[in-house]
Structures are given as structure tokens and as C-alpha cells.
Design a protein around this motif. Structure first.
Motif, PDB file in Angstrom:
ATOM      1  N   LEU A 171       2.876   8.709   2.267  1.00 50.22           N
ATOM      2  CA  LEU A 171       1.737   8.116   2.975  1.00 50.22           C
ATOM      3  C   LEU A 171       2.192   7.320   4.184  1.00 50.22           C
ATOM      4  O   LEU A 171       1.565   7.345   5.219  1.00 50.22           O
ATOM      5  CB  LEU A 171       0.930   7.226   2.028  1.00 50.22           C
ATOM      6  N   ARG A 172       3.306   6.615   4.017  1.00 45.86           N
ATOM      7  CA  ARG A 172       3.806   5.861   5.162  1.00 45.86           C
ATOM      8  C   ARG A 172       4.094   6.802   6.321  1.00 45.86           C
ATOM      9  O   ARG A 172       3.687   6.574   7.430  1.00 45.86           O
ATOM     10  CB  ARG A 172       5.097   5.124   4.786  1.00 45.86           C
ATOM     11  N   ASP A 176      -7.972   8.695   5.330  1.00 49.52           N
ATOM     12  CA  ASP A 176      -6.956   7.774   4.824  1.00 49.52           C
ATOM     13  C   ASP A 176      -7.611   6.968   3.700  1.00 49.52           C
ATOM     14  O   ASP A 176      -8.338   6.014   3.946  1.00 49.52           O
ATOM     15  CB  ASP A 176      -6.498   6.861   5.970  1.00 49.52           C
ATOM     16  N   PHE A 177      -7.350   7.361   2.455  1.00 45.35           N
ATOM     17  CA  PHE A 177      -8.038   6.746   1.316  1.00 45.35           C
ATOM     18  C   PHE A 177      -7.590   5.313   1.047  1.00 45.35           C
ATOM     19  O   PHE A 177      -8.374   4.504   0.539  1.00 45.35           O
ATOM     20  CB  PHE A 177      -7.817   7.574   0.046  1.00 45.35           C
ATOM     21  N   VAL A 178      -6.332   5.018   1.354  1.00 45.85           N
ATOM     22  CA  VAL A 178      -5.874   3.630   1.168  1.00 45.85           C
ATOM     23  C   VAL A 178      -6.680   2.721   2.092  1.00 45.85           C
ATOM     24  O   VAL A 178      -7.187   1.674   1.688  1.00 45.85           O
ATOM     25  CB  VAL A 178      -4.356   3.479   1.460  1.00 45.85           C
ATOM     26  N   ARG A 190      -7.557   4.541  -3.189  1.00 47.78           N
ATOM     27  CA  ARG A 190      -8.639   3.561  -3.020  1.00 47.78           C
ATOM     28  C   ARG A 190      -8.401   2.346  -3.894  1.00 47.78           C
ATOM     29  O   ARG A 190      -8.660   1.217  -3.485  1.00 47.78           O
ATOM     30  CB  ARG A 190      -9.989   4.230  -3.348  1.00 47.78           C
ATOM     31  N   LYS A 191      -7.911   2.578  -5.099  1.00 45.64           N
ATOM     32  CA  LYS A 191      -7.587   1.453  -5.995  1.00 45.64           C
ATOM     33  C   LYS A 191      -6.540   0.558  -5.349  1.00 45.64           C
ATOM     34  O   LYS A 191      -6.693  -0.649  -5.294  1.00 45.64           O
ATOM     35  CB  LYS A 191      -7.085   1.993  -7.341  1.00 45.64           C
ATOM     36  N   LYS A 223      -5.131  -4.520  -2.719  1.00 50.61           N
ATOM     37  CA  LYS A 223      -4.361  -5.221  -1.688  1.00 50.61           C
ATOM     38  C   LYS A 223      -5.264  -6.171  -0.893  1.00 50.61           C
ATOM     39  O   LYS A 223      -4.905  -7.307  -0.612  1.00 50.61           O
ATOM     40  CB  LYS A 223      -3.735  -4.181  -0.745  1.00 50.61           C
ATOM     41  N   ALA A 224      -6.467  -5.691  -0.583  1.00 51.74           N
ATOM     42  CA  ALA A 224      -7.371  -6.480   0.260  1.00 51.74           C
ATOM     43  C   ALA A 224      -7.948  -7.699  -0.463  1.00 51.74           C
ATOM     44  O   ALA A 224      -8.269  -8.693   0.174  1.00 51.74           O
ATOM     45  CB  ALA A 224      -8.498  -5.592   0.783  1.00 51.74           C
ATOM     46  N   VAL A 225      -8.105  -7.630  -1.786  1.00 50.12           N
ATOM     47  CA  VAL A 225      -8.685  -8.791  -2.493  1.00 50.12           C
ATOM     48  C   VAL A 225      -7.607  -9.689  -3.110  1.00 50.12           C
ATOM     49  O   VAL A 225      -7.926 -10.692  -3.756  1.00 50.12           O
ATOM     50  CB  VAL A 225      -9.719  -8.372  -3.590  1.00 50.12           C
ATOM     51  N   GLU A 226      -6.358  -9.301  -2.897  1.00 47.15           N
ATOM     52  CA  GLU A 226      -5.249 -10.115  -3.403  1.00 47.15           C
ATOM     53  C   GLU A 226      -5.359 -11.527  -2.834  1.00 47.15           C
ATOM     54  O   GLU A 226      -5.630 -11.699  -1.639  1.00 47.15           O
ATOM     55  CB  GLU A 226      -3.932  -9.488  -2.918  1.00 47.15           C
ATOM     56  N   GLY A 227      -5.152 -12.511  -3.695  1.00 51.09           N
ATOM     57  CA  GLY A 227      -5.207 -13.893  -3.213  1.00 51.09           C
ATOM     58  C   GLY A 227      -6.610 -14.482  -3.204  1.00 51.09           C
ATOM     59  O   GLY A 227      -6.778 -15.666  -2.930  1.00 51.09           O
ATOM     60  N   THR A 228      -7.636 -13.693  -3.473  1.00 51.15           N
ATOM     61  CA  THR A 228      -8.995 -14.230  -3.606  1.00 51.15           C
ATOM     62  C   THR A 228      -9.206 -14.612  -5.076  1.00 51.15           C
ATOM     63  O   THR A 228      -8.364 -14.313  -5.926  1.00 51.15           O
ATOM     64  CB  THR A 228     -10.066 -13.190  -3.224  1.00 51.15           C
ATOM     65  N   ASP A 229     -10.351 -15.226  -5.372  1.00 50.80           N
ATOM     66  CA  ASP A 229     -10.613 -15.572  -6.781  1.00 50.80           C
ATOM     67  C   ASP A 229     -11.471 -14.515  -7.480  1.00 50.80           C
ATOM     68  O   ASP A 229     -12.049 -14.768  -8.531  1.00 50.80           O
ATOM     69  CB  ASP A 229     -11.240 -16.969  -6.884  1.00 50.80           C
ATOM     70  N   ILE A 230     -11.569 -13.330  -6.871  1.00 47.56           N
ATOM     71  CA  ILE A 230     -12.322 -12.241  -7.503  1.00 47.56           C
ATOM     72  C   ILE A 230     -11.454 -11.648  -8.614  1.00 47.56           C
ATOM     73  O   ILE A 230     -10.313 -11.253  -8.375  1.00 47.56           O
ATOM     74  CB  ILE A 230     -12.707 -11.178  -6.455  1.00 47.56           C
ATOM     75  N   GLU A 231     -12.031 -11.607  -9.820  1.00 51.90           N
ATOM     76  CA  GLU A 231     -11.221 -11.193 -10.967  1.00 51.90           C
ATOM     77  C   GLU A 231     -11.639  -9.810 -11.461  1.00 51.90           C
ATOM     78  O   GLU A 231     -12.797  -9.588 -11.804  1.00 51.90           O
ATOM     79  CB  GLU A 231     -11.408 -12.222 -12.103  1.00 51.90           C
TER      80      GLU A 231
END
Ligand code: GYE
Length: 331
Positions: A7-8, A150-152, A188-189, A194-202
Motif C-alpha cells: 500500500l505504501r 484508497d480504502f485506508v 477501512r478498519k 488511526k484517525a480516532v486514536e487519542g480521542t476518548d471514543i471507545e
């Protein structure tokens, strides 16, 4: 890991490659003039093995392929539906090899397990073009080109919207995954996480609904039974989100309000649910791959160079934007 490397490099190649901005399915325009350049304007025989008919996205994708790979356009298309089974796809590809097709194209249901059959096609001198979904192989020479989104990035865009809108509220989220082992489910997973990392969404639960409406409904029913609090659903496609809506409504809750829903695809039914306020945000996955496939197939048969990776452009929609876009929406 191997896949990530792919992918890279695909992403790097994509920045060099012409990004295919898909226009409306014109059909007319430059028809089969280039067909079989090497062979004096002959029709190109092409075998296409489709994943199945699991979703609205797939229906639009099939239509795009069948509408483009036509006799007027210089093609003789053999189309088969694998009903979401890899063994059916392998069988279809083997039969296209046996028939001596000029080109074979397919959308691989899962990422792994293709090397043997791809090698058989290569040995027979038949070029293979991937559409929509990627394969995980160490030998990129087994296919000519991979045309698709690009699914990611799609997952990342969905996750970014969720992070921007819901971080800080302590939301509990469930995930409806696509077909296990498929490129869009894996990517997609990964992008969303990656995008929600560091948020408080569990993320409290995550299961596959196999990209179908029935699957999404069934898995969501299970989630609702086993969790006291669910605030947010991330569904890997619209159809599973639409199934989740049915389950949420059956449980006496209001989708889009009591439980927020974010999906990927932006097909008609999903866009309608978004405009109706039952879905909160959709990242598009463009299914109109027929034109690009026709162009790449003609070039490959003519012995011309083709881009190894053609990245299809996707949009994204809020509820207001969906209402605006719906009347002129093609799929
Ligand atoms: O998102 C989903 C379909 O591979 C991109 O497959 C495709 C996915 C699409 O079933 O609806």
C-alpha cells in the motif's frame, strides 16, 4: 505487513500516477477505435469475475462494467458472479484462461490466496487487471494494474469526521466490518482506527456483517442485546449501516440521533438515509470503474504501458450535502 508495504508503494505510485477523476459515465466518446491495435482492430475478449451482488455499491459497479465493456466499445465481455466465494472466482479465472481470453479482470473477494491462479494466467500469457479490491502478493508482476479507491484513506476520512464531531463526549462505538479478509474491510478498519486514536471514543465491539444489509442488521441486533450503551456505529459500507438502522428502529431508538451512524460508499439508499437524518456522515467510494477498466484493457492488449496503480477519487457527504446531491446522483 507485506500488504502494508504494497500500500505504501501504491500510495507513492499514485502520487506519480495520473489520478483518475471519474467523470459521468459518458459511454459514447472514444469508443473501440483502439481495440486490438496490435491485432488490427479486433474485438477484445475479456473475462470479468465479480465478487457478488452483496450491496448497492456492487450493483452500481457491475452496471458500470457491463455498460462500458460493450460490443460498440470493442469488447466481448464474459461476466460471472462469484457469490462472495473465492473458490468460485478461482474457477471462473481458470475457465477464462482455458478459453484463451485476451484479458482477465476481477475484483478479488479477499486479499490472499491468488498467487497460483495468477501465475497460471501469466504462464498462459493472459494479462490480468484488478478492479476495486487489492490482492496481497509479493509478486506485483502477476497483474498489470490495480484500479480502485484508497480504502485506508476512506476509513481515515470517516474517522476524522467522527473525531472532529464527537471527541470529548466519551462515546461508545461499535463497528460493522466488511467481509473478513477483504481489502476494504482491512483497510477501512485501519484508517478509521488511526484517525480516532487519542480521542476518548471507545470501540466496544466489532464484528463482520459481510457488507450486506441482512448481515448489518443481524450483527447490530446482537450488539444492542449485549451492550447497555451504544452511541455510535461505524459501518464499513452503506448497506450494513442500513441494516443497522432497521435494528435500531426495531429496538425503539432513533438512528442518527440516539445512535449516530457513519458509513462508506454513498450509494443511493445510503444517501437517502443520510438526507433523511438516519445516517450522520458518509465517505464516498466511487463504483464507476468501467471506463478506466476499458481504457487499461485496451492499452494492455495494444502492448502499451499502463499505470500499476490507478486511484479513484472519492467525495464525502454531510446530511445537507446529501440532500443537495441526491437529485442528480448517478448511483
Ligand atoms: O464498499 C461494499 C462492497 O469493495 C469497495 O464492496 C468495495 C466494497 C463496497 O460490498 O459496499
Amino acid at each position: 505487513m507485506k500488504r502494508k508495504t504494497f500500500l505504501r508503494s501504491a500510495a507513492a505510485a499514485a502520487s506519480i500516477a495520473a489520478v483518475a477523476a471519474l467523470t459521468a459515465c459518458g459511454g459514447g466518446g472514444d469508443t473501440g477505435a483502439a481495440a486490438g491495435d496490435g491485432g488490427g482492430g479486433d474485438t477484445i475478449s475479456i473475462g470479468f469475475s465479480q465478487v457478488g451482488a452483496e450491496s448497492g455499491w456492487r450493483a452500481a459497479n457491475t452496471k458500470s462494467i457491463q455498460d462500458t465493456l460493450t460490443a460498440e466499445n470493442g469488447f466481448e465481455l464474459s461476466f460471472s458472479d462469484a457469490q462472495q466465494k473465492q473458490e468460485n472466482q478461482i474457477q471462473a479465472i481458470r475457465s477464462y484462461i482455458a478459453q484463451g481470453m485476451d484479458v482477465i479482470a476481477f475484483s478479488p473477494v479477499v486479499e490472499t490466496g491468488w498467487d497460483a491462479v495468477l501465475q497460471e494466467a501469466k504462464n498462459a500469457g493472459i494479462p490480468v487487471i484488478l478492479t476495486d479490491r487489492a490482492v496481497d502478493t509479493e509478486d506485483d508482476s502477476l497483474y498489470e494494474s490495480f484500479i480502485g479507491s484508497d480504502f485506508v484513506l476512506e476509513g481515515e476520512r470517516a474517522g476524522q469526521w467522527v473525531a472532529e464531531n464527537f471527541d470529548g463526549q466519551g462515546l461508545k462505538m461499535v463497528e460493522l466490518q466488511g467481509t473478513t479478509g477483504s481489502a476494504p474491510a482491512i483497510d477501512r478498519k485501519e484508517g478509521f482506527a488511526k484517525a480516532v486514536e487519542g480521542t476518548d471514543i471507545e470501540l466496544i465491539d466489532s464484528q463482520t456483517g459481510d457488507f450486506t444489509r441482512a448481515g448489518g442488521k443481524q450483527v447490530m441486533e446482537g450488539f444492542l442485546n449485549s451492550h447497555d450503551q451504544i452511541d455510535l456505529v461505524f459501518a464499513h459500507n452503506d448497506d450494513m449501516g442500513l441494516g443497522a438502522i432497521e435494528a435500531i428502529e426495531a429496538a425503539g431508538l432513533t438512528p442518527g440521533e440516539d445512535i449516530k451512524i457513519v458509513t462508506i460508499d454513498a450509494v443511493k439508499d445510503g444517501m437517502q438515509a443520510l438526507a433523511d437524518g438516519k445516517i450522520n456522515y458518509i465517505v464516498e467510494c466511487n463504483p464507476m470503474l468501467g471506463e478506466d477498466l476499458a481504457e487499461v484493457a485496451k492499452k494492455v492488449v495494444a502492448g502499451e504501458e499502463v499505470e500499476k496503480r490507478i486511484v479513484v477519487e472519492d467525495a464525502e457527504f454531510t446530511q445537507e450535502q446529501a440532500a443537495e446531491a441526491l437529485p442528480t446522483r448517478e448511483y
